[in-house]
Design a protein around this motif. Sequence first.
Motif, short mmCIF file in Angstrom:
data_model
loop_
_atom_site.label_atom_id
_atom_site.label_comp_id
_atom_site.label_asym_id
_atom_site.label_seq_id
_atom_site.Cartn_x
_atom_site.Cartn_y
_atom_site.Cartn_z
N ARG A 152 0.82 -1.26 -0.14
CA ARG A 152 0.16 -0.18 0.02
C ARG A 152 1.07 1.23 0.04
O ARG A 152 1.78 1.23 0.57
N ASP A 153 0.30 2.29 -0.73
CA ASP A 153 0.99 3.82 -0.68
C ASP A 153 -0.11 4.45 -0.06
O ASP A 153 -1.10 3.93 0.07
N VAL A 180 1.95 5.76 7.97
CA VAL A 180 2.03 6.13 6.51
C VAL A 180 1.78 7.56 6.61
O VAL A 180 0.72 8.15 7.17
#
Length: 727
Positions: free
Chosen positions: A395-396, A428
């Motif tokens: 995931r970004d 994140v």
Amino acid sequence: MLLRSCLLVTSKHNPWKKGQRLFSSFSSHSPKSQQADIVSNNISINKHCLNGELDVAREVFDEMPHRTVVSWNTMISGYSRWGRYDKALSLVSTMHSSDVRLNETTFSTILSACGRYGSLDEGKLVHCLSLKCRMEIYELVGSALLFFYANCSQIEDAERVFEELNGGNALLWSVMLVGYVQCNLLSDALDVFVKMPKRDVVAWTTLISGYAKREDGCERALELFKWMRNDEVVPNEFTLDCVVRLCGRLGMATEGKTVHGLLVKYGLEFEHSIGSALIEFYCDCDAIDCAKRVYDAIRKPSSNASNSLIAGLVSMGRIKDARMIFDRLNDKDPVSCILMIKGYAKNGQVEESKRLFEKMTQKTISSSNTMISVYSREGEIDKALNLFEETKGRRDPVTWNSMMSGYVQNYRHEEALKLYVTMRRSSVESTRSTFSALFHACSCLGSLQQGQSLHAHLIKTPFQSNVYVGTSLIEMYSKCGSIYEAQKSFTCIVSPNVAAWTALINGYAHHGFGSVALLQFGHMLKQGITPNAATFVAILCACRYAGLINEGMRIFHSMEKVYGVNPTLEHYACIVDLLGHSGRLQEAANFIEEMPVEADAVILGALLNACWFWMDMKLGEKVAEKMFSLEPKPLYAYIILSNIYAVLGKWGEKMKVRKRLRQLKMKKGRGCSWIEVNSRVHVFSVEDKTSPHCHVIYATLEHLTANMNSIVQFQCSSTMLDYRISV
């Protein structure tokens, strides 16, 4: 001098510790055959480095019985060229420890590598060593030193290097200019640019591209390009690529076509990057056929050119044409597939989107992000969540944002906020899209506490001054009842656009500050911001709340004549509401009759509501009958007409309307209230028993009601007693 005062490295534990001693000269002390072997090996190392065969090059280097400084520099340059900066730094340390003298090339190469790798501490050590060896006076070393500090965002150190060395190094001016542009210090960059002894095409292009990257710098970039042309500096393909994209972004078709003419004049129109830029320009200016002609003229279109045209066709809704281009591609890269997935979904062909996604041999995180958004828009939030779970480990920030936006789109606002907490715990980084989506969730929930908590997180990021985040923050505070905080958020935006101004005006209007909203509208016009359709809805609502009928009518009539905005049904509804609220019912009815479009339920509903407020039964009956003919039949029309009859004592007519309403077998949705406790919103409606604490709630309510009744009875008794005493 300051640079001379750098601490020289002498610690025996430091890898840069040893003094400089000349490596033995093979030209004077070695046989010619040995020298020939060295040259041959150096050539071999260089060849392997150019081809990216670094391991092979290193084998040749390690097996050399004798090496010159050229051997070391060639290997170090090879590592740097392919981004292996750690290896380059390690090899320089070994070179220095081996008593090989570092020359101008070594220093310039390794300082550049430190700049690109962000190795601030190692770069400073190299700087100190260069001072000890008096190498900074060389043009390449001085330029590399300045580049190193600028690339590591140490702009003050870069300025000191520039001030000390620029006298004899013309190259430093260009590097200092690049440094300022990279750090987004464009006013400083412009000062350096103006003082430059010679401004070549590279300097012009650097400054133009710097302004082009800023949202508020596009016009300035075009001014610089005109200045460049007046100075008779011939632009290169990079200059024109940047300028033509700028014209597309600003929608300046005429200026962009002029740049296209220059590209033809200089023979650059068939360059791959230029072709893509021209296609994007014409697509941005809605000249899709011109974009197609540019594409067809390119002999072998690059994937970028193809993707630019596909993106333009998709944005114009020409999915068939986009598919024709897509099907002709020999190599369908992930970007092409993502564009078509979006195109199919936008055109309602969701099954095609799903089919293409499943067929993709190379599913990137971007394609998964796109598909999460597609599922979310279609209301298939569970499928979106399953795909989100599959991306674990890849995931970004966009993945998280797509899922949070999906929750918001599907009215699962609390899940969006919970996912944000998980995202934070996963370390994140948040983006501006993160905050925009979450502030919208808080607006929908009416959760001021959650919104304030998010705002506290936002302050720690560089996005507080961003216009898109700022606009969503204004809307959140406005909808959560804090117009003062909304105004404060507006002042934090660096360059407010029409959306930000509209959000602020709308906030003041809905809080009943119509006059303040009109004042802000005036400020917006003075700033040169052109209002759009949404702005006029906000300002007409403000006029309605402030009772400014004449001002509202003047603004409405100026929409098309002055600003070129065609009125929509929403604007007409605002005017009907404005006139009706002020009691000018017949004028409102005449306005509806003269409208160039058919009135919908909202417009007629505004007039019927005004008839109820002013108890105009006759006009109310006419409007209601019109509404009864609409499909679907608006339930509230029956209720309002029934209420008018009830207030006027027309009980027979009221019963007839109620009977017609029952025959429709429709029910009015229950109203609700909500309260926020400990950052959680609790919703209540009539006879609601969904809460696990409903028994306690109803018991408390009965207790409060009993207390209120006893107070009322006591006050009534006191009044009667006072009356008897006075009599």
